[in-house]
Scaffold this motif. Structure first.
Motif, PDB file in Angstrom:
ATOM      1  N   UNK A  26      17.143 -74.968  13.075  1.00 37.39           N
ATOM      2  CA  UNK A  26      16.296 -74.649  14.230  1.00 37.39           C
ATOM      3  C   UNK A  26      16.779 -73.388  14.963  1.00 37.39           C
ATOM      4  N   UNK A  27      18.105 -73.207  15.018  1.00 35.88           N
ATOM      5  CA  UNK A  27      18.642 -72.065  15.768  1.00 35.88           C
ATOM      6  C   UNK A  27      18.166 -70.730  15.208  1.00 35.88           C
ATOM      7  N   UNK A  29      15.024 -70.310  13.839  1.00 39.51           N
ATOM      8  CA  UNK A  29      13.553 -70.216  13.856  1.00 39.51           C
ATOM      9  C   UNK A  29      12.999 -69.172  14.820  1.00 39.51           C
ATOM     10  N   UNK A  30      13.487 -69.117  16.079  1.00 39.54           N
ATOM     11  CA  UNK A  30      12.897 -68.133  16.997  1.00 39.54           C
ATOM     12  C   UNK A  30      13.014 -66.701  16.463  1.00 39.54           C
TER      13      UNK A  30
ATOM     14  N   UNK B 110      19.485 -80.866   9.060  1.00 39.32           N
ATOM     15  CA  UNK B 110      19.750 -79.622   9.792  1.00 39.32           C
ATOM     16  C   UNK B 110      18.901 -78.434   9.337  1.00 39.32           C
ATOM     17  N   UNK B 113      13.215 -77.585  10.008  1.00 39.68           N
ATOM     18  CA  UNK B 113      12.683 -77.348  11.351  1.00 39.68           C
ATOM     19  C   UNK B 113      11.287 -77.963  11.494  1.00 39.68           C
ATOM     20  N   UNK B 134      16.777 -81.138  16.236  1.00 36.88           N
ATOM     21  CA  UNK B 134      17.761 -80.376  17.004  1.00 36.88           C
ATOM     22  C   UNK B 134      17.020 -79.264  17.742  1.00 36.88           C
ATOM     23  N   UNK B 135      17.486 -78.941  18.946  1.00 39.06           N
ATOM     24  CA  UNK B 135      16.965 -77.757  19.640  1.00 39.06           C
ATOM     25  C   UNK B 135      18.155 -76.913  20.087  1.00 39.06           C
ATOM     26  N   UNK B 136      17.934 -75.628  20.199  1.00 35.33           N
ATOM     27  CA  UNK B 136      19.009 -74.730  20.625  1.00 35.33           C
ATOM     28  C   UNK B 136      18.930 -74.481  22.116  1.00 35.33           C
ATOM     29  N   UNK B 138      18.830 -71.696  23.297  1.00 35.51           N
ATOM     30  CA  UNK B 138      17.954 -70.530  23.457  1.00 35.51           C
ATOM     31  C   UNK B 138      16.527 -70.798  22.983  1.00 35.51           C
ATOM     32  N   UNK B 139      16.253 -72.037  22.548  1.00 30.76           N
ATOM     33  CA  UNK B 139      14.880 -72.392  22.161  1.00 30.76           C
ATOM     34  C   UNK B 139      13.981 -72.266  23.397  1.00 30.76           C
ATOM     35  N   UNK B 143       8.489 -74.133  22.711  1.00 30.40           N
ATOM     36  CA  UNK B 143       8.877 -74.630  21.386  1.00 30.40           C
ATOM     37  C   UNK B 143       9.645 -75.957  21.509  1.00 30.40           C
ATOM     38  N   UNK B 158      21.920 -78.059  20.679  1.00 32.96           N
ATOM     39  CA  UNK B 158      23.008 -77.276  20.084  1.00 32.96           C
ATOM     40  C   UNK B 158      23.172 -75.954  20.813  1.00 32.96           C
TER      41      UNK B 158
END
Lengths: 405, 242
Positions: A26-27, A29-30, B110, B113, B134-136, B138-139, B143, B158
């Motif tokens: 996910x990290x 994806x952006x 992991x 997505x 999981x989300x960051x 900075x997401x 989103x 994360x």
């Protein structure tokens, strides 16, 4: 491609039938989504396209020649053999086409730093070269095995101002270098662009690499019409991840009369474990951001691979190739180390060209194919790179000791 | 308090003992990581643990056998973390059925997505198995909320690799998630007791990740160390929580 509905167009969806996709943490994806948007945007931007064309012409030495190999054609006694001379590009391989495209895009996105993985070092050298040209910082990730084997290319990258990071995780080769580069990009994407070297990875990389490499077949198609008066009977290119092959095929995919043939590395033989023949031996799987074919064990652990060619030494293959094989539009054959080395020596003696050992896999298949064809038929074989880098390894393969001091 | 253990590091029997020890010491849930040859979403500590576990011959089938052995001694919730290719090769339906049979509550993948979850999520849901996203930090809020809308089980937050998560860095994305979901939100923390207790003020749980994996890798009397660390964290978290 133009006829495809937008909901099916891989350019937009990143899907080639069941293959492709964006299987990343996910990290990432952006940043991948930002990259996709920027890529689509600048594909429609005439100023960007003009600057890229100028760089390709005036820096990379394009268009590359379509050369009629008359001695080889006569010697093989069948089809007329033509070479698309990507080996004559600046930095000596097709890799520069893609790097110029992706790096120019990075510059437009405001990036100040380029990172890349490299196996033999060709893509790393191309990335370091363009980073120097654009005044950008550059970090290259390369497996420890490869930094040891390719010390000259490591120094070449350092001369160009790049920092080379030897990767000591896993099997310390190309796939581990890709892991490290992806991790480095995840940790720092705001000022950094990841320059993927092959037509692999998560969307949009396969379509980006295809787009920037398709200049090969855009030129060769026109050159074929100009020089031969018609399209070639067959187009042959080597396949590791598949960037030069997809670039060589792209503009012929809608010409059903043109046979498309990819040549992958069988190593010691595709029936042995010492192989990199993904199309022949791989099973569907998910790795490095894509659903594609991979060499792997029963549980899905990615297998170590082997080929004499460090540029074809990858356990996966670009998703579009899998789809081209599945639909029957392209065929894929496996060439052993022995056949590739024999072809490396053959083209040197018959045509005076020392080509890359990767490209020699395609030449080896041309040696088999041409004699089965008529003299009024023609083959275009892409010479993806020059072979200076391989001379020492070929000598070693033949048991010749070179005194390099 | 949640903890990560790499299954099979250093071997089958010790993984079983470690997880049972964590349960007895007060750990609420263990995330059992199925080792993978190329764990791109993990840092060097977990990568090294995966390599050791694979050298010991660990397969997904063996990880299920470990869970079966653990289940004889504890009912503590267990979640599996596995890279997409391991599930894909096992077969999504077979994997889900096995999780259901062993009372594994959920799966973290992991490298799957939101955009790719459709191929797996319905198969897991049919067996009542959660697919935990999981989300960051900075997401974007938009989103994060789309991820939350599709989520089941819990949501793991994360930090960017190389940056320890903090209350300040996690608060925006947690606020965005809370606005649209009632699911528990946990933070992956690679960290000390003090930092974990601080994070526990904004989240519903803290996952002790590579710190636990590193302890297993380097300590000689691992089980007593695990007990001591878990009890200390447990106490601190209970004291700080609400």
């Amino acid at each position: 491609m133009q006829a495809a509905k937008s909901s099916e167009d891989p350019m937009l969806t990143g899907r080639y039938g069941d293959f492709g996709g964006q299987y990343v943490p996910e990290l990432l994806m952006p940043e991948l989504q930002r990259l996709d948007q920027a890529f689509q945007h600048y594909q429609q931007d005439p100023e960007f396209q003009a600057e890229l064309t100028d760089l390709l012409s005036n820096y990379a030495n394009r268009p590359s020649l379509l050369y009629h190999a008359k001695r080889m054609s006569a010697d093989l006694g069948g089809a007329q053999v033509y070479f698309k001379r990507e080996d004559l590009n600046h930095t000596g391989a097709h890799k520069i086409n893609n790097v110029l495209g992706q790096a120019l895009l990075a510059k437009r996105m405001g990036k100040k730093r380029l990172i890349a993985e490299t196996g033999a070092g060709q893509h790393g050298v191309a990335t370091a070269t363009v980073a120097a040209l654009f005044g950008m910082a550059c970090d290259i990730y390369m497996g420890k095995m490869d930094t040891d084997r390719q010390a000259l290319n490591v120094y070449r990258m350092e001369l160009l101002g790049a920092t080379v990071h030897p990767v000591t995780a896993g099997s310390m080769v190309l796939k581990d270098a890709i892991n490290a580069a992806l991790q480095a990009w995840t940790a720092r994407a705001d000022d950094t662009a990841y320059i993927m070297g092959s037509a692999t990875g998560p969307h949009p990389f396969p379509v980006m690499v295809r787009t920037y490499q398709s200049v090969i077949s855009q030129e060769s198609r026109q050159q074929s019409l100009d020089q031969l008066g018609h399209l070639p009977t067959a187009v042959v290119a080597c396949v590791g991840g598949g960037s030069n092959a997809i670039g060589s095929f792209a503009n012929y995919i809608d010409d059903p009369t043109v046979q498309l043939i990819g040549c992958e590395a069988a190593g010691k033989g595709s029936a042995t474990p010492l192989t990199a023949a993904t199309m022949t031996c791989g099973r569907p799987g998910i790795f490095h951001g894509m659903k594609s074919l991979f060499l792997q064990d029963d549980a899905g652990q990615i297998a170590p691979v082997y080929s004499i060619s460090a540029g074809l030494d990858y356990p996966g293959v670009g998703p579009e190739h899998v789809q081209l094989a599945k639909t029957g539009r392209a065929q894929y054959v496996a060439i052993t180390d022995d056949e590739a080395v024999a072809a490396f020596e053959y083209i040197a003696k018959v045509e005076g060209i020392i080509c890359a050992i990767e490209s020699a896999h395609a030449v080896a298949y041309v040696q088999k194919l041409a004699p089965t064809m008529r003299p009024d038929q023609s083959i275009i074989c892409t010479l993806s790179g020059r072979g200076d880098k391989d001379v020492a390894a070929i000598a070693k393969y033949r048991g010749v000791t070179l005194n390099e001091d | 308090m949640l903890s990560t253990v790499v299954a099979g590091d250093p071997n089958f029997e010790q993984t079983v003992s470690q997880v049972v020890t964590l349960a007895q010491a007060g750990c609420d849930l263990v995330i059992l990581a199925v080792p993978f040859s190329d764990p791109v979403a993990d840092g060097p500590v977990v990568q090294a643990a995966d390599e050791r576990a694979l050298k010991a011959g660990t397969t997904p089938a063996q990880v299920f056998a470990m869970v079966a052995a653990i289940r004889q001694q504890t009912t503590m919730p267990i979640v599996l973390s596995a890279y997409a290719n391991l599930l894909y090769q096992y077969g999504y339906a077979a994997f889900a059925a096995k999780c259901q049979a062993l009372a594994i509550g959920g799966v973290i993948v992991p490298d799957l997505p939101l955009e790719e979850q459709g191929e797996l999520q319905p198969t897991l849901a049919a067996q009542g198995i959660a697919l935990m996203p999981q989300v960051g930090t900075t997401t974007t809020p938009k989103r994060a909320q789309a991820i939350a809308a599709a989520a089941t089980g819990f949501i793991e937050v994360l930090a960017t690799p190389g940056q320890a998560p903090t209350v300040t860095s996690t608060q925006p994305v947690i606020a965005a998630l809370r606005a649209v979901t009632e699911l528990p939100i946990v933070i992956l923390s690679e960290t000390t007791t003090v930092a974990a207790t601080e994070l526990a003020t904004v989240a519903d749980g803290v996952v002790i990740g590579s710190t636990m994996v590193q302890l297993i890798a380097t300590q000689s009397s691992v089980l007593s160390q695990l007990t001591a660390m878990t009890k200390a964290l447990r106490q601190a978290l209970d004291a700080s929580h609400h």
